[in-house]
Design a protein around this motif. Structure first.
Motif, mmCIF file in Angstrom:
data_model
loop_
_atom_site.group_PDB
_atom_site.id
_atom_site.type_symbol
_atom_site.label_atom_id
_atom_site.label_comp_id
_atom_site.label_asym_id
_atom_site.label_seq_id
_atom_site.Cartn_x
_atom_site.Cartn_y
_atom_site.Cartn_z
ATOM 1 N N ILE A 112 0.865 -1.184 0.000
ATOM 2 C CA ILE A 112 0.000 0.000 0.000
ATOM 3 C C ILE A 112 0.896 1.228 0.000
ATOM 4 C CG2 ILE A 112 -1.687 1.379 1.271
ATOM 5 C CD1 ILE A 112 -2.757 -1.149 2.518
ATOM 6 N N TRP A 358 -4.696 -1.337 -2.138
ATOM 7 C CA TRP A 358 -3.818 -2.499 -2.160
ATOM 8 C C TRP A 358 -3.297 -2.767 -3.570
ATOM 9 C CZ3 TRP A 358 -1.283 -4.800 1.511
ATOM 10 C CH2 TRP A 358 -1.807 -4.907 2.818
ATOM 11 N N ASP A 360 -1.641 -5.852 -5.168
ATOM 12 C CA ASP A 360 -1.376 -7.271 -4.903
ATOM 13 C C ASP A 360 -0.822 -7.894 -6.178
ATOM 14 O OD1 ASP A 360 -1.394 -9.992 -4.304
ATOM 15 O OD2 ASP A 360 -3.211 -9.829 -3.096
#
Length: 375
Positions: A112, A358, A360
């Motif tokens: 983040i 986020w 990912d």
């Protein structure tokens, strides 16, 4: 006559008392943020570093803080330039769902961006924060200095457990006293370049939570190897302690994933060296903002940042150090515009999450040009 003298003494005394009050206030509220001065065994260890010369650290080869040029022109641009240096509308910030922070930390690699150089990284089951800064202004003073341009995605009290912090250098926009004191109470370990431990200890951080490293030295947190790697920059938190502590980048080497954090730096062959020794990196966090042609030796431009990612053999690039504080003459969105153009031209996989969103690496790439909507 006596009455006038008495009034003068009273006024003078009032000014002196007020000055003393401000001095005491400053001692408690701001002077402590200057940190400490390396001494004793810490200083002796610093002297063994090949980067330490004549009582301070220096780039090798030497890099000037400012290139020769039209300094009057620089001042004119600074005060009278037409650049839009702050966002004309609110930057979209996403607050992470606190339920997404699992304990123990999930395997894999995700991150983040909190803004500027602050990136919360979860890598192979360990949670590490790079250059976490939560202050509203990056300055030794609470009400003076460049202010934050968008709200934090989370407050300090909302953070999950942080296993370790890596600090690239001791400037106020990278080393935050209040954050260090808060996280240290939670047991977080601080990995820092040589000399910065003096600041941390002066703020009450326990010695056993400070790991001080020279370039290419390694530490570890559980199964993650943390390598202090080179950078081209400078340091100092006060008027008279310039280059008194070392600066660095950081390489996080896990059993399955690798992450690189550039910190502040000029472009140099050190990226290629790091890439050869430690790469390829699954994710690179690279500064793209706060630059000018007169000081690109210590703050590379976006095109050089893209090249640095390539030198590191990076797979995905996360551009940082932009849009959070007004620290340079360029427009607020120029760094990301130039970075995206350079990435497109060089086939670089560029991730552009919103602050708080986020990223990912096990999921689809986030590549939304959200800054185009900030009008």
């Amino acid at each position: 006559m006596f009455g006038k003298k008495a009034r003068k003494v009273t006024i003078y005394t009032s000014f002196v008392l007020f000055g003393l009050f401000l001095l005491v206030l400053c001692q408690t509220a701001c002077l402590s943020s200057f940190g400490g001065s390396p001494s004793g065994t810490r200083l002796e260890r610093m002297k063994t570093s090949k980067m330490f010369h004549d009582g301070k650290f220096e780039n090798d080869p030497f890099v000037p803080m400012l290139s020769s040029g039209d300094y009057i022109g620089v001042l004119k641009r600074q005060f009278f330039g037409s650049e839009v240096r702050t966002p004309p509308a609110p930057i979209p910030v996403q607050k992470p769902d606190l339920k997404t922070f699992s304990d123990p930390v999930s395997p894999g690699l995700r991150a983040i961006w909190f803004g500027h150089s602050s990136v919360l990284v979860e890598i192979d089951g360990i949670r590490i924060f790079t250059d976490p800064v939560f202050s509203g202004k990056v300055s030794p003073f609470e009400s003076i200095g460049p202010g934050r341009l968008f709200p934090l995605p989370l407050e300090l009290s909302e953070l999950p457990n942080i296993d370790a912090v890596v600090i690239s250098h001791d400037h106020y926009d990278h080393l935050d006293m209040s954050v260090a004191q808060f996280l240290a109470k939670k047991g977080t370990k601080y990995f820092v370049p040589l000399g910065i431990g003096a600041h941390l200890e002066s703020w009450g951080i326990p010695e056993n939570q400070i790991i001080e490293l020279d370039w290419w030295e390694k530490g570890n947190i559980k199964n993650i190897e943390i390598v202090c790697t080179p950078a081209v920059h400078y340091s100092g938190r006060g008027i008279f302690n310039g280059k008194s502590t070392l600066w660095s980048s950081w390489s996080l080497i896990g059993p399955k994933h690798k992450f690189f954090h550039s910190g502040d730096t000029g472009y140099s062959p050190h990226f290629t060296e790091i890439g050869k020794k430690l790469g390829p990196f699954d994710l690179t966090s690279i500064k793209v903002g706060a630059y000018d042609w007169t000081w690109e030796g210590i703050h590379m431009n976006p095109e050089s940042a893209v090249q640095a990612h390539l030198d590191l053999k990076g797979k995905t690039m996360l551009p940082v150090h932009w849009a959070t504080f007004n620290l340079a003459i360029h427009s607020w969105d120029e760094p990301i515009l130039r970075t995206k153009q350079g990435a497109d031209q060089n086939g670089v996989r560029l991730a552009t999450p919103k602050p708080g969103e986020w990223l990912d690496l096990q999921k689809d790439l986030i590549s939304e040009s959200w800054w185009e909507k900030v009008k």
